[in-house]
Design a protein around this motif. Structure first.
Motif, PDB file in Angstrom:
ATOM      1  N   TRP A  97       0.817  -1.212   0.000  1.00 46.74           N
ATOM      2  CA  TRP A  97       0.000   0.000   0.000  1.00 46.74           C
ATOM      3  C   TRP A  97       0.848   1.259   0.000  1.00 46.74           C
ATOM      4  O   TRP A  97       0.399   2.327  -0.399  1.00 46.74           O
ATOM      5  CB  TRP A  97      -0.939  -0.010   1.204  1.00 46.74           C
ATOM      6  N   ASP A  98       2.101   1.137   0.444  1.00 45.78           N
ATOM      7  CA  ASP A  98       2.962   2.316   0.501  1.00 45.78           C
ATOM      8  C   ASP A  98       3.940   2.383  -0.667  1.00 45.78           C
ATOM      9  O   ASP A  98       4.821   3.229  -0.700  1.00 45.78           O
ATOM     10  CB  ASP A  98       3.721   2.357   1.827  1.00 45.78           C
ATOM     11  N   THR A  99       3.772   1.492  -1.657  1.00 43.96           N
ATOM     12  CA  THR A  99       4.596   1.560  -2.864  1.00 43.96           C
ATOM     13  C   THR A  99       4.323   2.890  -3.555  1.00 43.96           C
ATOM     14  O   THR A  99       3.164   3.310  -3.631  1.00 43.96           O
ATOM     15  CB  THR A  99       4.249   0.387  -3.813  1.00 43.96           C
ATOM     16  N   PRO A 100       5.349   3.572  -4.042  1.00 45.61           N
ATOM     17  CA  PRO A 100       5.089   4.837  -4.732  1.00 45.61           C
ATOM     18  C   PRO A 100       4.034   4.664  -5.828  1.00 45.61           C
ATOM     19  O   PRO A 100       4.005   3.652  -6.528  1.00 45.61           O
ATOM     20  CB  PRO A 100       6.464   5.197  -5.314  1.00 45.61           C
ATOM     21  N   PRO A 102       3.290   5.693  -8.927  1.00 49.17           N
ATOM     22  CA  PRO A 102       3.513   5.273 -10.322  1.00 49.17           C
ATOM     23  C   PRO A 102       3.842   3.788 -10.444  1.00 49.17           C
ATOM     24  O   PRO A 102       3.352   3.115 -11.352  1.00 49.17           O
ATOM     25  CB  PRO A 102       4.687   6.145 -10.785  1.00 49.17           C
ATOM     26  N   GLU A 103       4.643   3.272  -9.528  1.00 46.59           N
ATOM     27  CA  GLU A 103       5.013   1.860  -9.584  1.00 46.59           C
ATOM     28  C   GLU A 103       3.814   0.965  -9.277  1.00 46.59           C
ATOM     29  O   GLU A 103       3.570  -0.026  -9.958  1.00 46.59           O
ATOM     30  CB  GLU A 103       6.166   1.556  -8.618  1.00 46.59           C
ATOM     31  N   ALA A 104       3.070   1.300  -8.234  1.00 50.55           N
ATOM     32  CA  ALA A 104       1.887   0.509  -7.876  1.00 50.55           C
ATOM     33  C   ALA A 104       0.868   0.533  -9.005  1.00 50.55           C
ATOM     34  O   ALA A 104       0.298  -0.499  -9.375  1.00 50.55           O
ATOM     35  CB  ALA A 104       1.268   1.038  -6.581  1.00 50.55           C
ATOM     36  N   THR A 105       0.645   1.703  -9.557  1.00 54.56           N
ATOM     37  CA  THR A 105      -0.327   1.844 -10.637  1.00 54.56           C
ATOM     38  C   THR A 105       0.077   1.005 -11.843  1.00 54.56           C
ATOM     39  O   THR A 105      -0.747   0.296 -12.411  1.00 54.56           O
ATOM     40  CB  THR A 105      -0.471   3.332 -11.028  1.00 54.56           C
ATOM     41  N   ALA A 106       1.334   1.055 -12.238  1.00 51.21           N
ATOM     42  CA  ALA A 106       1.790   0.296 -13.402  1.00 51.21           C
ATOM     43  C   ALA A 106       1.612  -1.204 -13.194  1.00 51.21           C
ATOM     44  O   ALA A 106       1.114  -1.909 -14.087  1.00 51.21           O
ATOM     45  CB  ALA A 106       3.259   0.624 -13.701  1.00 51.21           C
ATOM     46  N   LEU A 107       1.998  -1.702 -12.019  1.00 52.28           N
ATOM     47  CA  LEU A 107       1.859  -3.131 -11.741  1.00 52.28           C
ATOM     48  C   LEU A 107       0.395  -3.576 -11.756  1.00 52.28           C
ATOM     49  O   LEU A 107       0.046  -4.588 -12.352  1.00 52.28           O
ATOM     50  CB  LEU A 107       2.477  -3.460 -10.377  1.00 52.28           C
ATOM     51  N   ILE A 108      -0.448  -2.799 -11.121  1.00 53.48           N
ATOM     52  CA  ILE A 108      -1.847  -3.211 -10.999  1.00 53.48           C
ATOM     53  C   ILE A 108      -2.592  -3.004 -12.308  1.00 53.48           C
ATOM     54  O   ILE A 108      -3.481  -3.797 -12.645  1.00 53.48           O
ATOM     55  CB  ILE A 108      -2.513  -2.511  -9.804  1.00 53.48           C
ATOM     56  N   GLU A 109      -2.236  -2.000 -13.086  1.00 54.17           N
ATOM     57  CA  GLU A 109      -2.894  -1.834 -14.387  1.00 54.17           C
ATOM     58  C   GLU A 109      -2.634  -3.028 -15.295  1.00 54.17           C
ATOM     59  O   GLU A 109      -3.508  -3.416 -16.074  1.00 54.17           O
ATOM     60  CB  GLU A 109      -2.484  -0.521 -15.044  1.00 54.17           C
ATOM     61  N   GLU A 110      -1.456  -3.647 -15.198  1.00 55.38           N
ATOM     62  CA  GLU A 110      -1.188  -4.884 -15.942  1.00 55.38           C
ATOM     63  C   GLU A 110      -2.140  -5.991 -15.493  1.00 55.38           C
ATOM     64  O   GLU A 110      -2.670  -6.745 -16.314  1.00 55.38           O
ATOM     65  CB  GLU A 110       0.254  -5.330 -15.737  1.00 55.38           C
TER      66      GLU A 110
END
Length: 176
Positions: A97-100, A102-110
């Motif tokens: 939950w504390d991942t920056p 842009p990184e969290a968004t990119a991973l989850i959008e995949e």
């Protein structure tokens, strides 16, 4: 009915409506995107899950998994996923939950794209339950805003690959 997304607020009748869409069909796979309920850590939640299971037809199979896309690829018959909001919570648990952002968004959008592709490719009837989180106050917490943004993106991606979207309001279904 082939692919349906059922959305709405908390306790508005989404799950009941979704189950009703598949009643009468044999061999429904009921995919719950979370971890098995543990009565030692949350007795109320475990009791709620047990009540839901007892209310389902005996020939429905419960599949508890965080990898919903894989479960959809394995299922060939009628399938219900309840719910995408829980799935999103588990995705954020996995990336942190504390991942920056842009990184969290990119991973989850995949993962959202993979889930939408699995829904689109599913050969049988499928009903997905999700939550509407964008109608309330914008969270003061970054994690809450991230959750709402990503769930909104997931809902849009799923809405694009289903045949019908149903909005539940006060126990009533409104087809969109």
């Amino acid at each position: 009915m082939n692919r349906v997304l059922v959305t709405g607020g908390v306790r508005c009748g989404k799950s009941s409506h979704a189950e009703g869409l598949l009643r009468g069909l044999e061999g429904v796979a009921y995919v719950t995107p979370g971890y098995p309920a543990d009565p030692t850590t949350d007795a109320e939640w475990a009791a709620r899950v047990a009540r839901h299971r007892l209310a389902r037809p005996a020939d429905w199979t419960t599949v508890e998994t965080v990898d919903v896309a894989a479960a959809l690829r394995e299922a060939s018959g009628p399938t219900l996923v309840d719910c995408v909001g829980t799935w999103m919570t588990r995705q954020l648990d996995a990336v942190g939950w504390d991942t920056p952002r842009p990184e969290a968004t990119a991973l989850i959008e995949e993962r959202i794209a993979d889930l939408a592709a699995a829904v689109a490719a599913h050969p049988g009837p499928i009903v997905m339950v999700t939550n509407e989180v964008g109608w309330g106050v914008v969270s003061e917490h970054a994690s809450g805003r991230l959750f709402a943004d990503l769930l909104g993106r997931a809902n849009q991606a799923l809405g694009a690959v289903v045949d019908d979207v149903v909005l539940m309001v006060a126990g009533r279904a409104v087809r969109l």
